[in-house]
Design a protein around this motif. Structure first.
Motif, PDB file in Angstrom:
ATOM      1  N   HIS A  98       0.740  -1.101   0.172  1.00  0.00           N
ATOM      2  CA  HIS A  98      -0.068   0.004   0.008  1.00  0.00           C
ATOM      3  C   HIS A  98       1.038   1.280  -0.016  1.00  0.00           C
ATOM      4  CE1 HIS A  98      -2.970  -2.814   1.550  1.00  0.00           C
ATOM      5  NE2 HIS A  98      -3.716  -2.394   0.490  1.00  0.00           N
ATOM      6  N   SER A  99       1.463   1.287  -1.016  1.00  0.00           N
ATOM      7  CA  SER A  99       2.347   2.607  -1.307  1.00  0.00           C
ATOM      8  C   SER A  99       2.135   2.850  -2.769  1.00  0.00           C
ATOM      9  CB  SER A  99       3.585   2.548  -0.862  1.00  0.00           C
ATOM     10  OG  SER A  99       4.445   1.672  -1.914  1.00  0.00           O
ATOM     11  N   GLU A 100       2.696   4.122  -3.113  1.00  0.00           N
ATOM     12  CA  GLU A 100       2.980   4.173  -4.848  1.00  0.00           C
ATOM     13  C   GLU A 100       4.080   4.506  -5.226  1.00  0.00           C
ATOM     14  OE1 GLU A 100       0.313   7.617  -5.761  1.00  0.00           O
ATOM     15  OE2 GLU A 100      -1.297   7.088  -4.634  1.00  0.00           O
ATOM     16  N   ILE A 101       4.915   3.445  -4.481  1.00  0.00           N
ATOM     17  CA  ILE A 101       6.564   3.337  -4.882  1.00  0.00           C
ATOM     18  C   ILE A 101       6.385   1.985  -5.828  1.00  0.00           C
ATOM     19  CG2 ILE A 101       8.879   2.987  -4.063  1.00  0.00           C
ATOM     20  CD1 ILE A 101       7.601   4.358  -1.559  1.00  0.00           C
ATOM     21  N   TRP A 102       6.806   2.230  -6.940  1.00  0.00           N
ATOM     22  CA  TRP A 102       6.758   0.977  -8.010  1.00  0.00           C
ATOM     23  C   TRP A 102       7.854   0.118  -7.962  1.00  0.00           C
ATOM     24  CZ3 TRP A 102       2.511  -0.664 -10.663  1.00  0.00           C
ATOM     25  CH2 TRP A 102       2.768  -1.729 -11.691  1.00  0.00           C
ATOM     26  N   ILE A 103       7.680  -1.003  -7.088  1.00  0.00           N
ATOM     27  CA  ILE A 103       8.758  -1.970  -6.897  1.00  0.00           C
ATOM     28  C   ILE A 103       7.973  -3.244  -7.679  1.00  0.00           C
ATOM     29  CG2 ILE A 103      10.269  -3.290  -5.151  1.00  0.00           C
ATOM     30  CD1 ILE A 103       9.863  -1.183  -3.576  1.00  0.00           C
ATOM     31  N   PRO A 104       8.266  -3.631  -8.800  1.00  0.00           N
ATOM     32  CA  PRO A 104       7.792  -4.867  -9.422  1.00  0.00           C
ATOM     33  C   PRO A 104       8.698  -5.967  -9.301  1.00  0.00           C
ATOM     34  CG  PRO A 104       8.787  -3.671 -11.229  1.00  0.00           C
ATOM     35  CD  PRO A 104       9.097  -2.900  -9.821  1.00  0.00           C
ATOM     36  N   PHE A 105       8.135  -7.089  -8.971  1.00  0.00           N
ATOM     37  CA  PHE A 105       8.755  -8.531  -9.215  1.00  0.00           C
ATOM     38  C   PHE A 105       8.311  -9.056 -10.674  1.00  0.00           C
ATOM     39  CE2 PHE A 105       8.380  -9.314  -4.407  1.00  0.00           C
ATOM     40  CZ  PHE A 105       9.346  -8.442  -3.929  1.00  0.00           C
ATOM     41  N   THR A 106       9.527  -9.522 -11.253  1.00  0.00           N
ATOM     42  CA  THR A 106       8.838  -9.886 -12.821  1.00  0.00           C
ATOM     43  C   THR A 106       9.688 -11.320 -12.993  1.00  0.00           C
ATOM     44  OG1 THR A 106      11.152  -9.067 -13.454  1.00  0.00           O
ATOM     45  CG2 THR A 106       8.973  -7.511 -13.662  1.00  0.00           C
ATOM     46  N   GLY A 107       9.201 -11.913 -13.911  1.00  0.00           N
ATOM     47  CA  GLY A 107       9.954 -13.271 -14.384  1.00  0.00           C
ATOM     48  C   GLY A 107       9.262 -14.282 -13.281  1.00  0.00           C
ATOM     49  N   LEU A 108      10.030 -15.542 -12.885  1.00  0.00           N
ATOM     50  CA  LEU A 108       9.437 -16.305 -12.212  1.00  0.00           C
ATOM     51  C   LEU A 108       9.314 -16.074 -10.784  1.00  0.00           C
ATOM     52  CD1 LEU A 108       8.876 -19.462 -11.916  1.00  0.00           C
ATOM     53  CD2 LEU A 108      11.276 -19.779 -11.198  1.00  0.00           C
ATOM     54  N   TRP A 109      10.153 -14.985 -10.386  1.00  0.00           N
ATOM     55  CA  TRP A 109       9.939 -14.454  -8.902  1.00  0.00           C
ATOM     56  C   TRP A 109       8.625 -13.769  -8.727  1.00  0.00           C
ATOM     57  CZ3 TRP A 109      13.087 -15.102  -4.957  1.00  0.00           C
ATOM     58  CH2 TRP A 109      13.140 -14.339  -3.800  1.00  0.00           C
ATOM     59  N   GLY A 110       8.233 -13.008  -9.852  1.00  0.00           N
ATOM     60  CA  GLY A 110       6.957 -12.482  -9.839  1.00  0.00           C
ATOM     61  C   GLY A 110       5.685 -13.287  -9.729  1.00  0.00           C
ATOM     62  N   ARG A 111       5.951 -14.662 -10.268  1.00  0.00           N
ATOM     63  CA  ARG A 111       5.066 -15.589 -10.252  1.00  0.00           C
ATOM     64  C   ARG A 111       4.698 -16.285  -8.977  1.00  0.00           C
ATOM     65  NH1 ARG A 111       5.890 -15.056 -15.523  1.00  0.00           N
ATOM     66  NH2 ARG A 111       4.668 -15.393 -17.037  1.00  0.00           N
ATOM     67  N   VAL A 112       5.856 -16.261  -8.142  1.00  0.00           N
ATOM     68  CA  VAL A 112       5.718 -16.706  -6.780  1.00  0.00           C
ATOM     69  C   VAL A 112       5.453 -15.631  -5.787  1.00  0.00           C
ATOM     70  CG1 VAL A 112       7.192 -18.039  -5.137  1.00  0.00           C
ATOM     71  CG2 VAL A 112       7.627 -18.495  -7.524  1.00  0.00           C
ATOM     72  N   PHE A 113       6.032 -14.424  -5.796  1.00  0.00           N
ATOM     73  CA  PHE A 113       5.889 -13.437  -4.699  1.00  0.00           C
ATOM     74  C   PHE A 113       5.100 -12.492  -5.308  1.00  0.00           C
ATOM     75  CE2 PHE A 113       9.878 -15.805  -3.466  1.00  0.00           C
ATOM     76  CZ  PHE A 113       9.443 -16.454  -2.205  1.00  0.00           C
ATOM     77  N   MET A 114       4.365 -11.776  -4.172  1.00  0.00           N
ATOM     78  CA  MET A 114       3.416 -10.725  -4.603  1.00  0.00           C
ATOM     79  C   MET A 114       4.571  -9.377  -4.336  1.00  0.00           C
ATOM     80  SD  MET A 114       0.212 -10.359  -5.567  1.00  0.00           S
ATOM     81  CE  MET A 114      -0.249 -11.684  -5.405  1.00  0.00           C
TER      82      MET A 114
END
Ligand SMILES: [Zn+2]
Ligand SMILES: [Zn+2]
Length: 349
Positions: free
Chosen positions: A230-246
């Protein structure tokens, strides 16, 4: 008791929550989030060959547009009142996790026979229990959140959380009391059942790894991503990491008012449930322009009527109209998605 003590007594539970290191609402996890945000933005500027100016970073993390927004003031009021009252309400009404666990373990013992004492080293058994209960929390949250976005009466309650028009960690508190109550009971149910299976399979001697009386995996979630979601700081997880962690960006997409993002990313710390169920939406590397909030309010969404009274009334209306299991009416679909962190603070392994 003096008059001052009497007046301050409702604030005691709030102070206890804010100072408890394992609480998702603690000043320590908030401090950790600020440090992560600062380091992330500094690294991003450096990679782009730009100078790192601490004052500019502080403005990017806490912009006046967000800090002075009416939505933030409403969140602050919700936070103070919620911290003073909600723990007692939930504590009184939530079903007992340990009672369910004991019941499930006893049922399995009767049905399958007494469990054989596991031969694995204790550290392995403890690790398995730690993981099982962490997964149970996350799955329980995902199931609850999916229901809140699917059943009209529950969506009316959950809509209060989605009515936030700017995102700060205070939005963690912007959860209707009935929404919190239902989540707490759903979590207790799922954790109780999975905990009972773990108890039967791993034996009573297996215990979770804890720190500050909290499951260590849960603690990692609280300190690394929960506040930043809940912030407007854009920290994206991509690739496999982003499929496992939110990642924080996953949850920001969940709050997006763009219909293309409705009902996506319903998980808490893990993305695997969304991945499995087809509701995962991966965040892009570069931040998109997002608007937050929901439309169609009868009253100011940042006032008592819009935040507390209307959701309850509309939920009852939805129930009375027998729309419990039907599709939400056009125009009332969720504008984005979210999680409700308060019960996380109550989660004990
Ligand atoms: Zn949601
Ligand atoms: Zn949210």
């Amino acid at each position: 008791m003096t008059l001052v003590q009497t007046l301050l007594s409702p604030l005691k539970p709030a102070a206890a929550t804010l100072l408890a290191p394992a609480s998702i609402s603690s000043i320590y996890s908030l401090g950790a989030a600020l440090m992560i945000a600062f380091a992330w933005l500094a690294l991003r500027r450096k990679r782009r060959g730009r100078r790192v100016i601490p004052k500019a970073l502080a403005r990017a993390i806490l912009p006046r547009r967000v800090l002075l927004h009416r939505s933030t003031f409403a969140d602050l009021a919700y936070c103070v009142i919620g911290l003073a009252t909600l723990g007692a309400i939930i504590g009184w009404a939530v079903v007992s996790t340990s009672w369910i666990s004991d019941g499930v373990a006893a049922f399995l013992a009767r049905w399958l026979g007494p469990s054989a004492e596991p031969q694995a080293p204790k550290v392995v058994l403890d690790g398995a229990r730690t993981l099982a209960l962490f997964l149970a929390y996350d799955l329980g949250f995902f199931i609850d959140h999916s229901l809140k976005h699917r059943i009209p009466a529950l969506w009316e309650l959950h809509k209060a959380h989605h009515s936030a028009e700017v995102l700060t960690p205070l939005v963690n508190f912007r959860v209707h009391p009935l929404d919190s109550l239902i989540l707490a009971n759903n979590l207790a149910l799922v954790i109780g059942v999975i905990g009972g299976v773990a108890q039967y399979a791993l034996g009573r001697k297996a215990v979770s790894f804890t720190l500050f009386d909290q499951n260590v995996l849960m603690l990692a979630y609280i300190y690394l991503t929960a506040q930043l979601q809940h912030s407007e700081i854009w920290i994206p997880f991509t690739g496999l990491w982003g499929r496992v962690f939110m990642s924080p960006a996953h949850h920001q997409l969940h709050h997006s008012a763009d219909p293309a993002h409705f009902n996506c990313n319903l998980g808490a710390s893990l993305a695997i449930w969304d991945w499995l169920m087809g509701s995962l939406r991966m965040p892009p590397v570069e931040p998109p322009r997002l608007a937050f909030g929901v439309s169609g309010h009868a009253h100011d969404p940042h006032g008592v009527m819009g935040l507390v009274v209307d959701p309850a009334v509309n939920a009852v209306k939805a129930l009375l109209l027998s729309r419990v299991f039907s599709k939400p009416a056009a125009g009332s679909e969720p504008p984005s998605v979210v999680r409700a962190p308060l019960p996380a603070a109550d989660f004990k392994p």
